[in-house]
Enzyme design. Structure first.
Site, PDB file in Angstrom:
ATOM      1  N   ASP A   1      -1.002 -12.923   1.402  1.00 37.92           N
ATOM      2  CA  ASP A   1      -1.167 -11.847   2.525  1.00 37.92           C
ATOM      3  C   ASP A   1      -1.704 -12.445   3.703  1.00 37.92           C
ATOM      4  O   ASP A   1      -3.044 -12.597   4.042  1.00 37.92           O
ATOM      5  CB  ASP A   1      -2.617 -11.287   1.826  1.00 37.92           C
ATOM      6  CG  ASP A   1      -3.150  -9.981   2.450  1.00 37.92           C
ATOM      7  OD1 ASP A   1      -2.522  -9.570   3.260  1.00 37.92           O
ATOM      8  OD2 ASP A   1      -3.936  -9.572   1.828  1.00 37.92           O
TER       9      ASP A   1
ATOM     10  N   MET B   1       2.813  -5.851  -7.639  1.00 38.84           N
ATOM     11  CA  MET B   1       1.683  -5.096  -7.412  1.00 38.84           C
ATOM     12  C   MET B   1       1.706  -3.859  -6.428  1.00 38.84           C
ATOM     13  O   MET B   1       2.434  -4.178  -5.540  1.00 38.84           O
ATOM     14  CB  MET B   1       0.704  -6.363  -6.654  1.00 38.84           C
ATOM     15  CG  MET B   1      -0.807  -5.851  -6.508  1.00 38.84           C
ATOM     16  SD  MET B   1      -0.947  -5.171  -4.571  1.00 38.84           S
ATOM     17  CE  MET B   1      -1.425  -7.086  -3.965  1.00 38.84           C
TER      18      MET B   1
ATOM     19  N   LYS C   1     -14.687  -8.751   0.219  1.00 39.71           N
ATOM     20  CA  LYS C   1     -14.557  -9.378   1.559  1.00 39.71           C
ATOM     21  C   LYS C   1     -15.925  -9.181   1.961  1.00 39.71           C
ATOM     22  O   LYS C   1     -16.502  -8.061   1.888  1.00 39.71           O
ATOM     23  CB  LYS C   1     -13.410  -8.556   2.472  1.00 39.71           C
ATOM     24  CG  LYS C   1     -12.869  -9.159   3.779  1.00 39.71           C
ATOM     25  CD  LYS C   1     -12.129  -8.534   4.613  1.00 39.71           C
ATOM     26  CE  LYS C   1     -11.846  -9.005   5.781  1.00 39.71           C
ATOM     27  NZ  LYS C   1     -11.091  -7.986   6.878  1.00 39.71           N
TER      28      LYS C   1
ATOM     29  N   GLU D   1      -9.009 -13.509  -2.398  1.00 36.85           N
ATOM     30  CA  GLU D   1      -8.312 -13.632  -1.101  1.00 36.85           C
ATOM     31  C   GLU D   1      -8.979 -15.018  -0.297  1.00 36.85           C
ATOM     32  O   GLU D   1     -10.056 -15.067   0.078  1.00 36.85           O
ATOM     33  CB  GLU D   1      -8.099 -12.485   0.031  1.00 36.85           C
ATOM     34  CG  GLU D   1      -7.484 -13.085   1.048  1.00 36.85           C
ATOM     35  CD  GLU D   1      -7.153 -11.942   2.009  1.00 36.85           C
ATOM     36  OE1 GLU D   1      -6.723 -10.761   1.459  1.00 36.85           O
ATOM     37  OE2 GLU D   1      -6.878 -12.113   3.320  1.00 36.85           O
TER      38      GLU D   1
ATOM     39  N   HIS E   1       1.059  -0.975  -0.003  1.00 32.92           N
ATOM     40  CA  HIS E   1      -0.043  -0.234   0.042  1.00 32.92           C
ATOM     41  C   HIS E   1       0.965   1.253   0.156  1.00 32.92           C
ATOM     42  O   HIS E   1       1.895   1.217   0.740  1.00 32.92           O
ATOM     43  CB  HIS E   1      -0.980   0.077   1.385  1.00 32.92           C
ATOM     44  CG  HIS E   1      -1.692  -1.103   1.407  1.00 32.92           C
ATOM     45  ND1 HIS E   1      -1.435  -2.306   2.453  1.00 32.92           N
ATOM     46  CD2 HIS E   1      -3.078  -1.392   1.134  1.00 32.92           C
ATOM     47  CE1 HIS E   1      -2.418  -3.172   2.195  1.00 32.92           C
ATOM     48  NE2 HIS E   1      -3.197  -2.629   1.652  1.00 32.92           N
TER      49      HIS E   1
ATOM     50  N   HIS F   1     -10.862 -14.348   2.797  1.00 27.37           N
ATOM     51  CA  HIS F   1     -12.072 -13.519   2.596  1.00 27.37           C
ATOM     52  C   HIS F   1     -13.214 -14.462   2.035  1.00 27.37           C
ATOM     53  O   HIS F   1     -14.470 -14.290   2.657  1.00 27.37           O
ATOM     54  CB  HIS F   1     -11.899 -12.543   1.597  1.00 27.37           C
ATOM     55  CG  HIS F   1     -10.839 -11.236   2.152  1.00 27.37           C
ATOM     56  ND1 HIS F   1     -10.494 -10.335   1.616  1.00 27.37           N
ATOM     57  CD2 HIS F   1     -10.408 -11.230   3.699  1.00 27.37           C
ATOM     58  CE1 HIS F   1      -9.567  -9.511   2.377  1.00 27.37           C
ATOM     59  NE2 HIS F   1      -9.501 -10.146   3.508  1.00 27.37           N
TER      60      HIS F   1
ATOM     61  N   ASP G   1      -5.787 -14.284   8.616  1.00 30.19           N
ATOM     62  CA  ASP G   1      -4.826 -14.241   7.863  1.00 30.19           C
ATOM     63  C   ASP G   1      -3.845 -15.134   8.274  1.00 30.19           C
ATOM     64  O   ASP G   1      -2.565 -14.700   8.542  1.00 30.19           O
ATOM     65  CB  ASP G   1      -4.350 -12.571   7.923  1.00 30.19           C
ATOM     66  CG  ASP G   1      -4.928 -11.712   6.884  1.00 30.19           C
ATOM     67  OD1 ASP G   1      -5.604 -11.899   5.954  1.00 30.19           O
ATOM     68  OD2 ASP G   1      -4.941 -10.391   7.223  1.00 30.19           O
TER      69      ASP G   1
ATOM     70  N   ASP H   1      -4.550 -13.631  -3.448  1.00 27.45           N
ATOM     71  CA  ASP H   1      -4.055 -13.506  -2.060  1.00 27.45           C
ATOM     72  C   ASP H   1      -3.972 -14.985  -1.381  1.00 27.45           C
ATOM     73  O   ASP H   1      -5.234 -15.261  -1.077  1.00 27.45           O
ATOM     74  CB  ASP H   1      -4.764 -12.346  -1.475  1.00 27.45           C
ATOM     75  CG  ASP H   1      -4.266 -11.193  -1.606  1.00 27.45           C
ATOM     76  OD1 ASP H   1      -3.239 -10.881  -2.568  1.00 27.45           O
ATOM     77  OD2 ASP H   1      -4.914 -10.336  -1.007  1.00 27.45           O
TER      78      ASP H   1
ATOM     79  N   GLU I   1     -10.616  -6.872  -5.048  1.00 31.26           N
ATOM     80  CA  GLU I   1     -10.745  -7.621  -4.017  1.00 31.26           C
ATOM     81  C   GLU I   1     -11.727  -7.672  -3.143  1.00 31.26           C
ATOM     82  O   GLU I   1     -12.047  -6.487  -2.556  1.00 31.26           O
ATOM     83  CB  GLU I   1      -9.276  -7.420  -3.040  1.00 31.26           C
ATOM     84  CG  GLU I   1      -9.249  -8.542  -2.025  1.00 31.26           C
ATOM     85  CD  GLU I   1      -8.010  -8.215  -1.074  1.00 31.26           C
ATOM     86  OE1 GLU I   1      -6.864  -7.471  -1.870  1.00 31.26           O
ATOM     87  OE2 GLU I   1      -7.987  -8.380   0.139  1.00 31.26           O
TER      88      GLU I   1
ATOM     89  N   ASP J   1     -11.379 -11.992  10.759  1.00 33.93           N
ATOM     90  CA  ASP J   1     -10.073 -12.204   9.577  1.00 33.93           C
ATOM     91  C   ASP J   1      -9.036 -12.429  10.196  1.00 33.93           C
ATOM     92  O   ASP J   1      -8.160 -11.878  10.756  1.00 33.93           O
ATOM     93  CB  ASP J   1     -10.075 -10.767   8.799  1.00 33.93           C
ATOM     94  CG  ASP J   1      -9.101 -10.955   7.759  1.00 33.93           C
ATOM     95  OD1 ASP J   1      -8.879 -11.916   7.191  1.00 33.93           O
ATOM     96  OD2 ASP J   1      -8.396  -9.742   7.159  1.00 33.93           O
TER      97      ASP J   1
ATOM     98  N   ASP K   1       2.420   1.912   3.358  1.00 33.53           N
ATOM     99  CA  ASP K   1       3.432   0.913   3.507  1.00 33.53           C
ATOM    100  C   ASP K   1       4.769   1.503   3.395  1.00 33.53           C
ATOM    101  O   ASP K   1       5.886   1.025   4.388  1.00 33.53           O
ATOM    102  CB  ASP K   1       3.374  -0.756   3.060  1.00 33.53           C
ATOM    103  CG  ASP K   1       2.024  -1.173   3.338  1.00 33.53           C
ATOM    104  OD1 ASP K   1       1.387  -0.592   4.266  1.00 33.53           O
ATOM    105  OD2 ASP K   1       1.459  -1.991   2.678  1.00 33.53           O
TER     106      ASP K   1
END
Lengths: 384, 384, 384, 384
Positions: free
Chosen positions: B287, B88, B183, B217, B54, B220, B257, B245, B181, B255, B57
């Site tokens: 991810d 990406m 969710k 993802e 992002h 998700h 992850d 993802d 994406e 979530d 980030d």
């Protein structure tokens, strides 16, 4: 508040809904078989607009041609006598063992062919009785063992079937529109096209996409924990809400097919509001059934309740639209609908990239959703 | 079995994944901040292909232009030194309070404009560092209070933003493809476009549908209890799997992850098999993040584990393809792929309607899925 | 790795499991009825230890006394011939319409009395055939309409029934232990005592708590998304694991009763490890059934697979115990098991209140769970 | 309908609830810190009865003794000035990194000792401010990696802690009762004692079971899809409902802590009815928080809404009790409460075994639940 249903409300029921006999995975039938003509009469008395059916709800799977014709003749008379309509028909592609591993997506080319045959005949039956919408629920099109079926091939096979059947409906000039109905699981471990949204993309790949829309079912989306109001909104926005199956369900469990509005009061308020305000003019079809604890008489309590709660929620939607407090809050929250950006131009984009925004000020703008939501709860509870 | 990752495996990680500091709704950070350059070096050492990010980030939200340029220059050097790529990039449209009620779908036209600005700038950053795919995750595009937002308007606003940004990418000749994406919920009560499938339909309504695909993802889809193998298969069949993802998740909860393959061994075997056999040649992006109980060193155990399990499952997929017992069963179950019906003609349809099928015989054909599935379990467990 | 089951493995199956005919809410039977004697013979050939049954799995509901005696005599001979045992029996209190609103918790005092009668007779049958454990699954003890039943009264009625039946078993000197089996929903909207844990508290309120334990079923706990390893651990710690039902299930959906280990590889590894290491010496009972797509022959593939996967996971548990890398990590993570505080004394408590702890240092201690978990995944996948 | 809360309604809020600043896993704080004294004043103005707190809601983790004393003195003055009470207190054993792998169940004996210390000090604080109930929520007592922690050992460690702290409370003559609060998951992958029911069994194994009860939280049970009305009924029947946390939640997703009654209108009606009719006289504690979209002012809308909806539902419960149609139906459905069997005697059992029951007649008795449930829906919607 007038809570007496009339045909203009367009309430419909499946023959299989009031005809449900209460068998479940752990128990036997508790109610006697209901004659379809009796079902139509009773529903007409209650103010319904019409009935829908799977081919074998009306005509038994092994009926002779003569039996079929007699059944159809009698049924048509009942419809005429009661003024009831048949807005939708569909095919039973799930009860018979031949479909245990799918119909249109079966590995067996003969089963796929038989499924097409059965559907064409059922379309003939539906069209003969006036149906304008034809629903496809692929209850057996799925898998427990992902090693055994190719989900890409399954999509291609399903597409082939829908394209074929669109051509058939066109060749017969049936004027039918198709409505595809999704479900995430049960009776299969996972059903292909698990959600209504999965069909919205698929439809655009068909040979006759304009003929094909969706038939969202409240319970099916709620089984996956999805917000059915959002689901139906997307279908409407895409111009694809061709039919709707109304019932109720607690999320994350077996398919309950509960009386409309018996569990999800607030979510279904927004759904009714959306249907009523969006210009949707199709049937309000109840795809539910009475609790297994009911006897034959209780079935009609069930049917009455579905319609009654719909009408109450419809009235609440009108109250919502007329409620000064709610409307004032909505105006505050939603603003005036203006845009800062009207469309792309290279120069506009460059200018936008250079603008300065006051993030803190924008973040500080009040969004009194708690107050708004409480007003909705008050309205639903009939308080204030 | 060679389980040492190399760049040809195309494994990528988000900066935010190895950089995750372990804060959650009930607890504070447990790990120090990780410098992005350090992250790249460590991942390169482990055999990764690239990193994704992002905007924030890499470049803090309030960095000056000079700070941004210095950060980007240093980061580019790290990439060159390590041979790592940035396949990406994406935009953080969820952390700052300004986005608390959405970015592209906010009621506030200034917030919508700011979201466009922030995304254009982030696209500039991504493109500058070589990104070819641009991901959109609308984490705040949703609602808790369905009275307050119109989900149809939300779709239209989201479409406007994507169309605008497609035009921007084209005008800049960035060669970017967009990957949307989905969710179902968290952080919002319900997020619009709750599933990958919801985007597949939406994409066909865009001004530049060919530029836009999906980024499913694993976690998700599993949050909604969906079969991610089926979900990705539909995206592939539609030609829309632009990115993926990879992580893991127990269904029906927050979530998580989790490290890839740490929970859903069998479902993710089928997913890896599908990716490897379908010709998908994009990144295998993880991810996910380390458990909050890990310290800084444990993060690299986490990263190693993601890649290792992928490679094990990839090897298992090759074993599956070469397994005589499995292949023989598959041939028995799937048959020879012939069709009884090749396409619609009125005459063919009429003939088909008249055919006689032996339902009992068709239903009796063996489908030894239990045996097949047990062979898969054996293969996964490394037995026989 | 010896994967051939033998009676010492104590694998048992319900007659209803291999006898399942594949009917579901949307489809009819696909397999012929299986004679109980045939079931016993086949299971004996496969290496099972015994079979369990509901009264009506063996003796039809409307059998005469003479029919019953003949059936029992033949069945006993089959048991003797094959060396198979009947470790557990139970009552069908759910199939017949009379139980549609509950058995022991029905509003109708006659139905409650009939349920007691039916259970006493079924206990006689079970005891006659050697059962030592008697299972109670209250599949109809629940509600869809919470207005209609008082859940506190339901608990009291259930307690009355269990107390009564404990007294009956004692008076008959049957030496039976009772095992209560929970399920959150299906076939009822909500079933009372929704989880195994709900019974653990209830048991302590019974007249003969020492006679009564639990029968956790993997799928039932997983339907509610619970960690079945934790559930069984609590039952063991309470000394109440009297029986166990092994199968598999995807969370958050209808009761699937899948082949043991076919979905939840990692969770069931921990469950098998716990059963094997805890000293549990009761039956390993498979309460599952073949996919509806199987024919009669496939049922035995299903049964073989249940036992095979159990034995593989048991072998993995031994590998886990012998794995130097895993054991070293465990020692690092778990420490030496010493305590800082050994029990309450006022002085000790006061001293403890005054101690200084270095929170940062304690928080910094490594907990390499990612590494440990990856070693487990490797072990499960048969790699390294 | 008087909807103005007063202290006699016993409504309480946690300081952390109105003090929630809206941070979530994907976003930063949106609201400023709320001074506890301000919180008390505002809640008093709204008609609340009291506030509850975790130690660190009031006294920061690193406060000196002098700071602590000043804070407590000021807070006590605020309580006196406003007439507000502190019925419950609890310990924060989850925010600080030291607790990342548990407090009472940590592998580290020093962390377990520190958790005891922190709890004793927090009990001192609570007792000093008048708390009569002490809540334990073991938010970090759980695991993601089941290889790493022994769930049986975890139970034993938790029991040790509770026994120790019971002794401490007794030695200090604090007159505290303990209330244990369950949650299935989040922030841990799985939390030990996943449901309220898990504690009911556990409590009976404690050294001072009479001191310990449960604190069911609506949202926590609903996360697992359980029926919270049934859960609370079991706690009441066991005499163990020592406290209750009221909020709301959609099943099968992250912990939402929504405004009471904002989602689950019908289930929470039955819960309120049960609390009001059962003689429960403890606090009605709201453990919820405002949407992240609210600003500081919106927090009070949230608090008002919790109490208002409770009062509306309480009024509906009285309407239910006075509704002739509902009561007549209930009488029809429930019968007269007589029993056919009053207790076990060998002779009575033998006689019962020999009785003949007319199953068909018993099964045919009407159970008009659809009608009853519709009357409840009508009542909830304020219609008829």
């Amino acid at each position: 508040m007038n809570l007496q249903p009339t045909p203009t409300d367009k309430f419909t029921f499946g023959l299989w809904t009031v005809g449900n006999r209460g068998r479940d995975p752990f128990g036997e039938f508790v109610r006697p078989a209901l004659d379809p003509n009796e079902a139509v009469s009773r529903l007409a008395d209650l103010g319904a607009f019409g009935v829908n059916f799977h081919d074998n709800d009306l005509v038994p799977l092994d009926a002779t041609a003569a039996e079929r014709d007699r059944i159809v003749r009698d049924f048509r008379r009942t419809l005429e006598r009661t003024g009831m309509t048949v807005p939708m028909a569909t095919t039973n592609l799930f009860t018979d063992p031949v479909f245990k591993d799918g119909a249109f997506t079966s590995h067996d080319p003969q089963i796929r062919a038989y499924a097409l045959q059965k559907t064409m005949r059922a379309m003939d039956l539906g069209a003969e009785l006036g149906a304008r919408t034809y629903v496809f629920w692929g209850g057996r099109e799925g898998a427990e063992v992902d090693a055994g079926k190719d989900p890409i091939e399954a999509i291609k096979r399903f597409r082939f079937a829908i394209d074929f059947l669109c051509d058939y409906a066109r060749s017969q000039r049936y004027g039918l529109r198709f409505a595809l109905e999704a479900k995430p699981n049960e009776p299969r471990g996972d059903i292909y096209f698990a959600t209504t949204a999965a069909y919205l993309g698929f439809i655009t790949t068909l040979a006759h996409p304009e003929m094909v829309g969706v038939n969202p079912e409240v319970a099916h989306e709620q089984m996956a924990g999805l917000n059915v109001f959002h689901v139906v909104a997307q279908a409407l926005e895409a111009g694809k809400l061709f039919h709707i199956d109304l019932n109720d369900q607690k999320p994350g469990r077996f398919d309950q097919d509960l009386r409309f509005g018996s569990e999800s009061i607030k979510p279904l308020f927004f759904l009714v509001k959306l249907l009523e305000e969006s210009g949707y003019d199709g049937p309000r079809h109840f795809d539910a059934h009475a609790y297994r604890t009911e006897d034959a008489a209780g079935v009609w309590d069930f049917a009455r309740g579905c319609m009654r709660t719909y009408l109450i929620l419809k009235d609440k939607a009108q109250q919502f639209a007329a409620h000064p407090g709610i409307q004032a809050l909505l105006q505050e929250i939603r603003g005036d609908g203006t845009n800062e950006v009207d469309g792309f131009t290279p120069e506009g984009a460059e200018a936008l990239k250079g603008r300065t925004f006051d993030r803190q000020a924008l973040a500080a703008r009040p969004l009194p959703y708690e107050r708004l939501d409480q007003l909705v709860v008050d309205l639903l509870l009939g308080v204030g």
